[in-house]
Scaffold this active site. Structure first.
Site, short mmCIF file in Angstrom:
data_model
loop_
_atom_site.label_atom_id
_atom_site.label_comp_id
_atom_site.label_asym_id
_atom_site.label_seq_id
_atom_site.Cartn_x
_atom_site.Cartn_y
_atom_site.Cartn_z
CG ASP A 71 -0.23 -0.04 2.43
OD1 ASP A 71 0.98 0.03 2.70
OD2 ASP A 71 -1.07 -0.17 3.65
CG PHE B 239 8.44 -0.22 -3.91
CD1 PHE B 239 8.85 -0.63 -2.49
CD2 PHE B 239 7.87 -1.13 -4.54
CE1 PHE B 239 8.31 -1.93 -2.08
CE2 PHE B 239 7.48 -2.30 -4.32
CZ PHE B 239 7.77 -2.53 -3.04
CE1 TYR C 178 7.58 3.77 1.03
CE2 TYR C 178 7.19 5.21 -0.89
CZ TYR C 178 8.06 4.16 -0.26
OH TYR C 178 9.22 3.60 -1.01
CG HIS D 16 8.37 -5.81 1.27
ND1 HIS D 16 9.06 -4.74 1.63
CD2 HIS D 16 7.39 -5.37 0.69
CE1 HIS D 16 8.38 -3.68 1.34
NE2 HIS D 16 7.45 -3.90 0.61
#
Length: 230
Positions: free
Chosen positions: A67, A80, A69, A197
């Site tokens: 999701d 990202f 930031y 991740h």
């Protein structure tokens, strides 16, 4: 969702989904949250930014995040990525480290990944909004059906594409990519790359050294689609 303009190339994909009760419920939820004064990231007008910068017929690579930031000024509609002038977040810092190790690319001083998006890298989050300082707060509010449709649309095209799935949330989308082999790494026409991740909490368990960028470019070049200038 009425405040967001659906990019033309994605309209046939999203308009049927956005007409469903689940999507209408999502729209009502977001409207109510904003009316209650809760800060939602990214702000209105930026929530479909990934689709604006990367039309469906130009997608070469899909990078899936969880999701947006949840800190002020960070999210701008690309997984990202952060706007220039905002400190590079730890996960993106690790992505840059792997990029340098994989391809020898010197990372930029900023965290804006629009230059990837404009080359056909769809920077998509599973949820496209989040409440400030509450990671995952909109994860079960209806975004998954919408982003499932986006992933399925790319996977359903004849052009070979690369799907980069970092972490369990992203890997949950693998079911939308048809004809995965039993190893879960490659479909009949797409390349699917999986690892943990890039978060500092997990990057040392297999993200570093996974070489997704060189693998993606090799696949794209092999299939005549042209490498990404990462």
């Amino acid at each position: 969702m009425a405040s967001e303009s659906i990019p033309e190339s994605w309209q046939p994909v999203l308009e049927p989904v956005l007409a469903t009760p689940e999507a209408r419920k999502l729209g009502g939820f977001l409207k109510a949250e904003e009316a209650a004064g809760k800060p939602i990231f990214p702000p209105r007008g930026q929530r479909l930014r990934a689709l604006e910068l990367t039309p469906l017929d130009q997608v070469k690579v899909v990078i899936l995040g969880q999701d947006p930031y949840h800190g002020p000024g960070q999210a701008h509609g690309l997984s990202f990525s952060v706007p220039e002038g905002v400190k590079v977040p730890p996960s993106l810092g690790n992505i840059y480290k792997e990029l340098a190790d994989d391809l020898g690319v010197t990372p930029p001083a900023h965290g804006n990944l629009e230059h990837w998006a404009r080359q056909g890298v769809l920077l998509l989050n599973n949820s496209l909004t989040v409440e400030a300082h509450k990671a995952g707060s909109h994860a079960k509010m209806g975004w998954s059906e919408i982003t499932d449709a986006v992933v399925a649309a790319v996977a359903g095209r004849e052009q070979p594409s690369v799907f980069i799935l970092w972490g369990s949330h992203a890997q949950g989308k693998a079911a939308r990519i048809p004809a995965l082999t039993s190893s879960g790494t490659q479909s009949d026409r797409h390349l699917v790359l999986k690892s943990v991740h890039p978060s500092p909490l997990s990057a040392y368990r297999g993200f570093f050294g996974s070489k997704p960028f060189s693998q993606a470019n090799a696949f794209l070049e092999e299939h005549g689609r042209g490498a990404i200038e990462w």
